[in-house]
Write a protein that holds these residues in place. Structure first.
Motif, mmCIF file in Angstrom:
data_model
loop_
_atom_site.group_PDB
_atom_site.id
_atom_site.type_symbol
_atom_site.label_atom_id
_atom_site.label_comp_id
_atom_site.label_asym_id
_atom_site.label_seq_id
_atom_site.Cartn_x
_atom_site.Cartn_y
_atom_site.Cartn_z
ATOM 1 N N LEU A 11 99.687 39.711 25.147
ATOM 2 C CA LEU A 11 98.229 39.663 25.090
ATOM 3 C C LEU A 11 97.745 38.601 24.111
ATOM 4 C CD1 LEU A 11 97.459 43.490 25.280
ATOM 5 C CD2 LEU A 11 97.118 41.775 27.072
ATOM 6 N N ALA A 12 98.551 38.310 23.089
ATOM 7 C CA ALA A 12 98.199 37.238 22.154
ATOM 8 C C ALA A 12 98.304 35.879 22.843
ATOM 9 C CB ALA A 12 99.107 37.286 20.932
ATOM 10 N N VAL A 13 99.346 35.693 23.640
ATOM 11 C CA VAL A 13 99.502 34.447 24.397
ATOM 12 C C VAL A 13 98.375 34.305 25.412
ATOM 13 C CG1 VAL A 13 100.952 33.262 26.092
ATOM 14 C CG2 VAL A 13 101.997 34.302 24.085
ATOM 15 N N ARG A 14 98.042 35.410 26.064
ATOM 16 C CA ARG A 14 96.931 35.392 27.022
ATOM 17 C C ARG A 14 95.639 34.931 26.345
ATOM 18 N NH1 ARG A 14 92.841 40.143 28.294
ATOM 19 N NH2 ARG A 14 91.889 39.336 30.200
ATOM 20 N N ALA A 15 95.392 35.425 25.134
ATOM 21 C CA ALA A 15 94.172 35.054 24.409
ATOM 22 C C ALA A 15 94.121 33.553 24.156
ATOM 23 C CB ALA A 15 94.096 35.818 23.093
ATOM 24 N N LEU A 16 95.254 32.968 23.778
ATOM 25 C CA LEU A 16 95.299 31.526 23.519
ATOM 26 C C LEU A 16 94.991 30.732 24.786
ATOM 27 C CD1 LEU A 16 98.507 31.330 21.283
ATOM 28 C CD2 LEU A 16 96.145 31.016 20.537
ATOM 29 N N LEU A 17 95.643 31.110 25.888
ATOM 30 C CA LEU A 17 95.467 30.388 27.151
ATOM 31 C C LEU A 17 94.037 30.505 27.673
ATOM 32 C CD1 LEU A 17 98.780 31.444 28.964
ATOM 33 C CD2 LEU A 17 98.277 29.217 27.940
ATOM 34 N N GLU A 18 93.499 31.715 27.627
ATOM 35 C CA GLU A 18 92.189 31.934 28.236
ATOM 36 C C GLU A 18 91.047 31.450 27.342
ATOM 37 O OE1 GLU A 18 91.409 35.413 30.393
ATOM 38 O OE2 GLU A 18 93.438 35.589 31.179
ATOM 39 N N THR A 19 91.263 31.416 26.052
ATOM 40 C CA THR A 19 90.250 30.843 25.158
ATOM 41 C C THR A 19 90.082 29.358 25.453
ATOM 42 O OG1 THR A 19 90.642 32.460 23.397
ATOM 43 C CG2 THR A 19 89.680 30.351 22.752
ATOM 44 N N GLU A 20 91.198 28.667 25.616
ATOM 45 C CA GLU A 20 91.126 27.243 25.955
ATOM 46 C C GLU A 20 90.562 27.046 27.364
ATOM 47 O OE1 GLU A 20 91.679 23.038 25.515
ATOM 48 O OE2 GLU A 20 91.253 24.749 24.220
ATOM 49 N N SER A 21 90.909 27.947 28.282
ATOM 50 C CA SER A 21 90.362 27.875 29.641
ATOM 51 C C SER A 21 88.845 27.963 29.617
ATOM 52 C CB SER A 21 90.923 29.012 30.504
ATOM 53 O OG SER A 21 92.304 28.869 30.704
ATOM 54 N N ALA A 22 88.316 28.886 28.836
ATOM 55 C CA ALA A 22 86.860 29.068 28.756
ATOM 56 C C ALA A 22 86.197 27.836 28.150
ATOM 57 C CB ALA A 22 86.540 30.309 27.922
ATOM 58 N N ARG A 23 86.829 27.265 27.134
ATOM 59 C CA ARG A 23 86.259 26.075 26.492
ATOM 60 C C ARG A 23 86.154 24.927 27.490
ATOM 61 N NH1 ARG A 23 87.495 21.394 24.141
ATOM 62 N NH2 ARG A 23 89.689 21.514 24.724
ATOM 63 N N LEU A 24 87.208 24.724 28.276
ATOM 64 C CA LEU A 24 87.220 23.630 29.250
ATOM 65 C C LEU A 24 86.312 23.927 30.447
ATOM 66 C CD1 LEU A 24 91.017 22.721 29.240
ATOM 67 C CD2 LEU A 24 89.145 21.414 28.221
ATOM 68 N N ALA A 25 86.243 25.211 30.824
ATOM 69 C CA ALA A 25 85.383 25.583 31.949
ATOM 70 C C ALA A 25 83.923 25.268 31.643
ATOM 71 C CB ALA A 25 85.551 27.061 32.278
ATOM 72 N N ALA A 26 83.523 25.423 30.400
ATOM 73 C CA ALA A 26 82.138 25.119 30.013
ATOM 74 C C ALA A 26 81.821 23.631 30.213
ATOM 75 C CB ALA A 26 81.910 25.513 28.556
ATOM 76 N N LYS A 27 82.854 22.809 30.234
ATOM 77 C CA LYS A 27 82.648 21.371 30.425
ATOM 78 C C LYS A 27 82.713 20.958 31.891
ATOM 79 C CE LYS A 27 84.483 19.896 25.921
ATOM 80 N NZ LYS A 27 85.448 18.990 25.228
ATOM 81 N N HIS A 28 83.447 21.756 32.709
ATOM 82 C CA HIS A 28 83.744 21.294 34.060
ATOM 83 C C HIS A 28 83.295 22.227 35.183
ATOM 84 C CE1 HIS A 28 87.123 19.409 31.586
ATOM 85 N NE2 HIS A 28 86.349 18.396 31.945
ATOM 86 N N ALA A 29 82.765 23.386 34.887
ATOM 87 C CA ALA A 29 82.536 24.400 35.923
ATOM 88 C C ALA A 29 81.571 23.942 37.016
ATOM 89 C CB ALA A 29 82.030 25.698 35.292
ATOM 90 N N GLY A 30 80.433 23.416 36.657
ATOM 91 C CA GLY A 30 79.435 23.016 37.645
ATOM 92 C C GLY A 30 78.671 24.211 38.201
ATOM 93 N N LYS A 31 77.634 23.923 38.987
ATOM 94 C CA LYS A 31 76.768 24.985 39.500
ATOM 95 C C LYS A 31 77.502 25.927 40.451
ATOM 96 C CE LYS A 31 72.391 22.465 39.074
ATOM 97 N NZ LYS A 31 71.207 21.929 39.798
#
Length: 247
Positions: free
Chosen positions: A95-115
């Protein structure tokens, strides 16, 4: 030009092959474990699984062997196969590894997600809220997994998405027992995450996801503390009967 030379210059499209019976049985047993229909520590009887899945015992036996190597099943000589009981330490680490991966995923998604990406996230979130209101835990867990997978896909980082997918099913296994406990709070956090992604606020999106995954980890640890799982019985050594001396 030889085909081998052409293959070296450009990657050919791979022809998809149908899943083997063993692979289908592995998938089915994993889903039974993840959904909680097979409980941690539960004895797995080959004949019962074969009847449940409508197959012979051979692919079940092969599936259990492979699942043992992947940490889903424990094989005890003289006792049989048992659903693996995750230790608190291994759950905490994953779950700690999951937190690292998904935190970075969320950060990048805010830049690339689109409408369109935001629209799909909101649809999943609305479905999850409806499932919680209907006390449909199975659907809520499935939609939770879809939403997290979509956030990772929207990150635009294929390596990150591949790594996250490798732990996703086991995360769902740990999430299922606490899904009802997390309830609507989890989906409120999802909604806040989507707002941050839509606003393009990468730092806020990362912060919300980090806190969100930590809440799930803490809930799982609390649940394990209050409802400890008994490990499978240890194999019993049987003494060989003594051979009588010849007289």
């Amino acid at each position: 030009m030889l085909l081998s030379e052409q293959a070296g210059r450009s990657a050919a499209a791979k022809i998809p092959r149908p899943a083997t019976l063993r692979e289908s049985v592995i998938e089915a047993i994993q889903e039974l474990i993840v959904s909680g229909q097979l409980k941690p520590g539960q004895h797995l009887v080959e004949s019962e699984l074969a009847e449940m899945l409508g197959v012979s015992r051979q692919p079940v036996r092969e599936a259990l062997q492979q699942l043992s190597g992947e940490g889903w099943v424990d094989l005890h000589p003289g006792q049989g196969a048992f659903v693996h009981v995750p230790t608190v330490q291994e759950a905490d680490q994953l779950l700690a590894v999951r937190a690292l991966l998904e935190t970075e995923s969320a950060r990048l998604a805010a830049k690339h997600a689109g409408k369109d990406g935001v629209r799909r996230l909101r649809e999943l979130c609305q479905g999850g809220i409806a499932a919680v209101e209907d006390d449909d835990v199975e659907t809520a867990v499935a939609l939770n997994s879809e939403l997290h997978a979509l956030v990772t896909a929207l990150s635009g980082n294929s390596v990150l998405a591949e790594l996250a997918s490798q732990v996703a099913r086991r995360v769902r296994w740990y999430h299922t027992p606490v899904a009802r406990q997390r309830g609507m709070a989890s989906w409120v956090e999802h909604s806040q995450l989507i707002d941050a992604i839509e606003a393009g606020d990468d730092n806020r999106a990362a912060k919300i996801m980090r806190e969100h995954t930590e809440h799930t980890r803490a809930s799982y640890m609390e649940q394990r503390e209050n409802e400890p799982v008994e490990p499978a019985p240890k194999p019993v050594r049987r003494r060989r009967p003594r051979t009588p001396y010849a007289r």
